[in-house]
Write an enzyme that holds these catalytic residues in place. Sequence first.
Site, short mmCIF file in Angstrom:
data_model
loop_
_atom_site.label_atom_id
_atom_site.label_comp_id
_atom_site.label_asym_id
_atom_site.label_seq_id
_atom_site.Cartn_x
_atom_site.Cartn_y
_atom_site.Cartn_z
N GLU A 70 37.19 -1.24 50.29
CA GLU A 70 37.18 -2.64 49.83
C GLU A 70 38.44 -2.85 49.00
O GLU A 70 38.62 -2.19 47.97
CB GLU A 70 35.95 -2.91 48.97
CG GLU A 70 34.71 -3.33 49.72
CD GLU A 70 33.57 -3.69 48.77
OE1 GLU A 70 33.41 -3.01 47.75
OE2 GLU A 70 32.82 -4.65 49.05
N SER A 117 33.95 0.38 41.03
CA SER A 117 33.01 -0.08 42.07
C SER A 117 32.35 -1.40 41.69
O SER A 117 31.72 -2.03 42.52
CB SER A 117 31.94 0.97 42.33
OG SER A 117 31.27 1.25 41.11
N ASN A 136 28.38 -3.80 47.02
CA ASN A 136 27.43 -3.46 45.95
C ASN A 136 26.70 -4.68 45.42
O ASN A 136 25.55 -4.61 45.01
CB ASN A 136 28.16 -2.73 44.82
CG ASN A 136 28.44 -1.28 45.20
OD1 ASN A 136 27.86 -0.76 46.16
ND2 ASN A 136 29.33 -0.65 44.48
N HIS A 160 38.48 -0.04 46.26
CA HIS A 160 37.15 0.55 46.10
C HIS A 160 36.88 1.47 47.28
O HIS A 160 36.53 1.01 48.36
CB HIS A 160 36.09 -0.56 46.01
CG HIS A 160 34.70 -0.04 45.90
ND1 HIS A 160 33.62 -0.69 46.44
CD2 HIS A 160 34.20 1.10 45.34
CE1 HIS A 160 32.51 0.01 46.20
NE2 HIS A 160 32.86 1.10 45.51
#
Length: 701
Positions: free
Chosen positions: A445, A412, A483, A433
């Site tokens: 992702e 991640s 993130n 991801h």
Amino acid sequence: MSNLVSYERERTIGVITVDNPPLNALSVGVRQGLLDGLAHGLRDAGARALVIMGAGRTFSAGADIREFDRPLAPPDLNDVIGRIEASPKLVVAALHGTALGGGLEVALGCHYRCALRSTRVGFPEVTLGLVPGAGGTQRLPRLVGAELALRIIASGEPMPAERAHSLGRIDELIDGDLRGGAIALAERLVAEGRPLRRLSAIDDKLEAARRDPGIFDRFRQEIERQARGYLAPFKCIEAVRAAVTLPFAEGLRRERELFLECLASPQSRAQIHAFFAEREATKIPDVPRDTPTRPIGTAAVIGAGTMGGGIAMTFANAGIPVAVVEASEEALDRGLAVVRKNYAATVEKGRLTPAEMERRLALIRGTLAWETVADADIVVEAVFEEMAVKQEVFGRLDRLCQPTAILATNTSTLDVDRIAQATSRPGQVIGTHFFSPANVMRLLELVRGARTSTETIATAAALAGRLGKVWVLAGNCDGFIGNRMLAGYFREAAFLVEEGATPEQVDRVLYDFGFAMGPFAVSDLAGLDVGWRIRKGKAAARSTDLRYSPVADWLCERGRFGQKTGAGWYRYEPGGRTPRPDPEVAALIAESARAQGIRRREVGDEEVLTRCLYPLVNEGARLLAEGIALRPGDIDVVYLHGYGFPRYRGGPMHWADTLGLKRVSDEIARYHRVHGRLWEPAPLLRQLAEQGKGFRDFGRA
Ligand code: T1G
């Protein structure tokens, strides 16, 4: 006839065919073509009835959404449909593919409808922040009754033809040749002297609602929770109510008012932006649509933890056999037990049959034997979020997997290039991801490393589609798109409570904005220990001159990991999930403020909102400037599908545009003066603001 709509007669039936690739959207040319085709058919003495159908892959996907950003040009679709319905010759709609929105409204203006069994019919307008605007909310209740029409229209869900047929929305299911079947149906209806069924003149199906007007308020209460904050679902209720309480012509006028009100709303602009952004995100400049892809017949997942199990389910749900490799029998059994429990829960909810559950479970093969990966076309690593562990796994996979296999990491935040360096095939390494729970969250992702080949990207993108994922391609950086932007959101939330806000105030402000939960409730749900472990891994690298809130760490040091331990930012009754403010947390926050010399104050809701959301916008601007994100819309898609950003706001970048980048940029500059370097305005944001532009102009000449 225009080249968009043709007319030809077969025996005694005139066939009007719409041909406006790719989806026969009802553009102004098609609307005019339908009028011309109808006039031709009515003039054609040899035609005793008419069929309206679509060429290519579908009947019609509805109005041309691209026309909505300008005044609607005549002929109005309502007029076209009204003329079809008033036709003195019987008209049959022949449906295939998707008859959606205005396409279905055209079909409802016809006197009868037939369809291939594979057809899907529906009113998706509500997903665009609209209500059906060409008679759908007036005719459908007259066909199936108001209560069912309410559900169909306010849900936006398409329905398979066979179910529509059982409800009377389709008169006949056609097998094989649709055109031939429709012509035969039209001939039979004429031969039998069947009436011209004009729905606008039939209202016996409305009696039930007239006797029980309470259905509208009951339905409003039923959707209140999941439609919270949205405008269109409630306007759909008003439109259907008009069908029941007003004569048809007035009901049509009321529908048009509601449609135009929705069309003019920022919510509809946001949802139409989201619609096109999701499609734009699949266009990668250096990976054209015809880039060759590798066949993915079998998969393997390394790690049967929460992520690994969810990813394995995602493959099984798509019918792809998948091996799950674990290091120990105990870990494997635990992981597979969770998978079975997840499926059983879906069966319990009636969304999966037991047989289908067993079919999917049979596609998931647990094993301790790494050799199993040898015949996998793709392997997704979902092991512990530590670089050394991942590099060891990828080195092993590189030795065991077939030369053409793609090696994907579910990391991640870690550096995909460093993981790829552990292999002899960096071109076949990509970040995938998944968002937890992987079998539920639609966002994926895809992270391209410096050496990831275009074939690998194209293959992963095609696979994402098969897995039912909404995917966005990100460049390789710490946190990729989602993130990396999220860091500022949580950082500011923690700072705000040290300055005087409370966790419940911050959560309420973001909930009222449209998130399902605010940052503190989300942290308690996800588990505070997840972030704590990542922060500890980066502690050495953290700049000491930057403000840092230790409260989350203090909570973890006290074993307060959130819901799973009964306490985190909030406390929870045993077995409960309702967040309750905890004086112990308030004391820790006050102690942190004192230790940092922060004088606590009243913090307003507007400051809470902008301090939490502007970091998303600011970091998003940096991601665009660095090329990590290709388009602002890509960033919006990530936030709509991965982080619960309310769809009626369009995503952080679209939302910033609605505020105006000058205002956003000026307020970020102010926060920069007050709070220092963490609020350094992104140059691209400042530049667009100074030029009087928006993110919508990014990348445009
Ligand atoms: N208008 C304009 N463009 C459309 C379109 C539409 N209705 N539907 C799709 N496209 C474009 C899309 O942007 C993409 O473009 C290409 O077609 C292929 O689409 C008056 C007011 C039908 C299920 O909401 O749900 O009628 O990227 O990739 O995956 O009451 O398209 O290739 O340049 O999605 O096979 C209501 C929207 C309109 C249906 C097919 N109708 N479309 O999915 O193809 S409002 C809708 C879809 C209305 C009336 C009201 C899907 C699909 P590009 P795609 P797909």
